[in-house]
Design a protein around this motif. Structure first.
Motif, short mmCIF file in Angstrom:
data_model
loop_
_atom_site.label_atom_id
_atom_site.label_comp_id
_atom_site.label_asym_id
_atom_site.label_seq_id
_atom_site.Cartn_x
_atom_site.Cartn_y
_atom_site.Cartn_z
N ARG A 18 -8.34 -0.96 -2.99
CA ARG A 18 -7.89 0.21 -2.24
C ARG A 18 -8.81 1.41 -2.47
O ARG A 18 -9.18 2.11 -1.52
CB ARG A 18 -6.46 0.56 -2.67
CG ARG A 18 -5.81 1.70 -1.92
CD ARG A 18 -5.46 1.28 -0.52
NE ARG A 18 -6.50 1.66 0.43
CZ ARG A 18 -6.61 1.16 1.65
NH1 ARG A 18 -5.76 0.22 2.05
NH2 ARG A 18 -7.55 1.56 2.47
N SER B 23 -5.47 -2.03 -6.74
CA SER B 23 -5.92 -0.64 -6.74
C SER B 23 -7.43 -0.50 -6.61
O SER B 23 -7.93 0.45 -6.00
CB SER B 23 -5.43 0.06 -8.01
OG SER B 23 -5.92 -0.60 -9.16
N ASP C 172 -11.07 3.22 0.44
CA ASP C 172 -10.88 4.65 0.70
C ASP C 172 -12.18 5.42 0.51
O ASP C 172 -12.45 6.40 1.21
CB ASP C 172 -9.80 5.23 -0.22
CG ASP C 172 -8.40 4.75 0.14
OD1 ASP C 172 -8.21 4.24 1.27
OD2 ASP C 172 -7.50 4.86 -0.71
#
Length: 199
Positions: free
Chosen positions: A64, A61, A68
């Motif tokens: 990610r 996470s 992003d």
């Protein structure tokens, strides 16, 4: 008569982006502090860190979030590319996504910078070697397991619990200890599944 300034706003250099760091270790008992210190020393304004396997990008996470969040002209920095990915496929996917967004990738301990052709080439070469090393390690593990089995040392994983079989035997009136013996599982697992307390 006013002299026109040949340097317009369009000629001004684009503002530099932000520099973010990513640190990763595989297990919870490993320390992230060395990587984090190196990334801060490399000028990273923010460092995201996590303790997850690098065999896949699934479930990571922090990585990610960082990918992003990064915008055009930003740079993501790692200490080594194996902190980012352990397979050439995952590495290629990450680099492709970053390039699409205009985000550069650098490593502090390797001559990697996706802003240059040489850096891209070296990155691809190291990715191949990282995958090769992972495959070699896996082969050695399999060889070790095969040897242990041949010597009668390796017992394999514990038997999985067949919930349906446990409930069926219980419905027939078979006790927890006998169910555990017949199915080769622990009594605690049987009672946990049946929602009963161990006698």
């Amino acid at each position: 008569m006013r002299t026109r300034n040949p340097a317009s706003a369009q000629d001004a250099p684009a503002p530099a982006g932000h520099v973010y760091g990513y640190a990763r270790v595989s297990t919870t008992d490993q320390d992230l502090s060395v990587q984090e210190a190196a990334l801060h020393a490399a000028g990273c304004e923010l460092v995201r860190a996590e303790k997850r396997s690098g065999a896949t990008i699934e479930g990571r996470s922090e990585l990610r979030t960082l990918m992003d969040f990064a915008r055009k002209r930003d740079t993501i920095v790692v200490t080594r590319i194996d902190r980012l990915a352990r397979s050439i496929a995952d590495l290629a996917g990450i680099v492709r996504e970053l390039e699409t967004k205009g985000v550069a990738l650098r490593a502090t301990e390797q001559p990697i910078d996706t802003g240059s052709a040489a850096g891209k080439a070296f990155l691809g070469m190291l990715g191949v070697f990282a995958e090769f090393e992972t495959n070699i390690r896996r082969e050695r593990q399999l060889e070790g397991i095969a040897k242990a089995k041949a010597e009668g040392v390796y017992k394999g994983r514990p038997a999985s619990i067949d919930a349906a079989a446990v409930r069926a035997l219980s419905a027939e009136g078979v006790g927890g200890s006998e169910i555990a013996r017949r199915l080769g599982i622990g009594r605690a697992s049987v009672y946990r599944l049946l929602g009963e307390k161990i006698a």
